[in-house]
Design a protein around this motif. Structure first.
Motif, PDB file in Angstrom:
ATOM      1  N   ARG A 155      -0.927  -6.069  -3.154  1.00  0.00           N
ATOM      2  CA  ARG A 155       0.391  -5.778  -3.721  1.00  0.00           C
ATOM      3  C   ARG A 155       0.424  -4.354  -4.263  1.00  0.00           C
ATOM      4  O   ARG A 155      -0.497  -3.918  -4.940  1.00  0.00           O
ATOM      5  CB  ARG A 155       0.698  -6.767  -4.831  1.00  0.00           C
ATOM      6  CG  ARG A 155       2.141  -6.751  -5.272  1.00  0.00           C
ATOM      7  CD  ARG A 155       2.420  -7.844  -6.225  1.00  0.00           C
ATOM      8  NE  ARG A 155       1.509  -7.712  -7.362  1.00  0.00           N
ATOM      9  CZ  ARG A 155       1.626  -8.397  -8.480  1.00  0.00           C
ATOM     10  NH1 ARG A 155       2.582  -9.284  -8.612  1.00  0.00           N
ATOM     11  NH2 ARG A 155       0.781  -8.218  -9.462  1.00  0.00           N
TER      12      ARG A 155
ATOM     13  N   GLU B 205       7.814  -4.204  -6.288  1.00  0.00           N
ATOM     14  CA  GLU B 205       6.477  -4.502  -5.777  1.00  0.00           C
ATOM     15  C   GLU B 205       6.591  -5.205  -4.429  1.00  0.00           C
ATOM     16  O   GLU B 205       7.426  -6.094  -4.254  1.00  0.00           O
ATOM     17  CB  GLU B 205       5.709  -5.360  -6.778  1.00  0.00           C
ATOM     18  CG  GLU B 205       5.404  -4.593  -8.043  1.00  0.00           C
ATOM     19  CD  GLU B 205       4.559  -5.358  -9.032  1.00  0.00           C
ATOM     20  OE1 GLU B 205       4.198  -6.522  -8.764  1.00  0.00           O
ATOM     21  OE2 GLU B 205       4.251  -4.780 -10.081  1.00  0.00           O
TER      22      GLU B 205
ATOM     23  N   ARG C  35       3.312  -1.074  -5.745  1.00  0.00           N
ATOM     24  CA  ARG C  35       4.638  -0.767  -6.299  1.00  0.00           C
ATOM     25  C   ARG C  35       5.176   0.484  -5.612  1.00  0.00           C
ATOM     26  O   ARG C  35       4.450   1.454  -5.430  1.00  0.00           O
ATOM     27  CB  ARG C  35       4.548  -0.511  -7.796  1.00  0.00           C
ATOM     28  CG  ARG C  35       5.908  -0.109  -8.398  1.00  0.00           C
ATOM     29  CD  ARG C  35       5.866   0.120  -9.891  1.00  0.00           C
ATOM     30  NE  ARG C  35       5.625  -1.143 -10.565  1.00  0.00           N
ATOM     31  CZ  ARG C  35       4.508  -1.409 -11.250  1.00  0.00           C
ATOM     32  NH1 ARG C  35       3.551  -0.521 -11.356  1.00  0.00           N
ATOM     33  NH2 ARG C  35       4.351  -2.568 -11.829  1.00  0.00           N
TER      34      ARG C  35
ATOM     35  N   ALA D 240      -0.017  -1.918  -7.982  1.00  0.00           N
ATOM     36  CA  ALA D 240       0.869  -2.766  -8.789  1.00  0.00           C
ATOM     37  C   ALA D 240       0.174  -3.083 -10.102  1.00  0.00           C
ATOM     38  O   ALA D 240      -1.057  -3.095 -10.183  1.00  0.00           O
ATOM     39  CB  ALA D 240       1.196  -4.039  -8.028  1.00  0.00           C
TER      40      ALA D 240
ATOM     41  N   THR E  48       4.094  -6.447  -0.747  1.00  0.00           N
ATOM     42  CA  THR E  48       2.762  -6.712  -0.205  1.00  0.00           C
ATOM     43  C   THR E  48       2.808  -6.548   1.311  1.00  0.00           C
ATOM     44  O   THR E  48       3.519  -7.295   1.988  1.00  0.00           O
ATOM     45  CB  THR E  48       2.301  -8.146  -0.537  1.00  0.00           C
ATOM     46  OG1 THR E  48       2.358  -8.341  -1.942  1.00  0.00           O
ATOM     47  CG2 THR E  48       0.880  -8.388  -0.044  1.00  0.00           C
TER      48      THR E  48
END
Length: 84
Positions: free
Chosen positions: A13, A42, A15, A81, A44
């Motif tokens: 993950r 965020e 951001r 993240a 993934t």
């Protein structure tokens, strides 16, 4: 780590720190916004197109799964993240 989304490791993950809107067409920018891809969100990276191609890139954005082109992902700068 401060890299582009197209080179982010799968399953990790990240951001969104910055999007180079000037490097995208109006339609591409509108599409990314409709998917919720904005600074601070965020995401993934889930998987890439194939063994021989990095295009397209599948992402998890909240509970959604979206597909974007590697060229579009290259315009998105990401950072780690926050720990949950």
């Amino acid at each position: 780590m401060n890299a582009n989304l197209d080179s982010s490791p799968l399953g990790t993950r990240v951001r969104i720190a910055h999007i180079d809107w000037s490097g995208l067409s109006h339609d591409e920018g509108r599409r990314l916004r409709e998917f919720g891809l904005m600074e601070g969100v965020e995401v993934t990276p889930l998987h890439r197109g194939s063994l021989f191609s990095r295009d397209p890139l599948a992402l998890a954005v909240g509970r959604m799964r979206v597909i974007i082109r590697a060229r579009q992902a290259a315009a998105i700068r990401v950072e780690p993240a926050a720990a949950a």
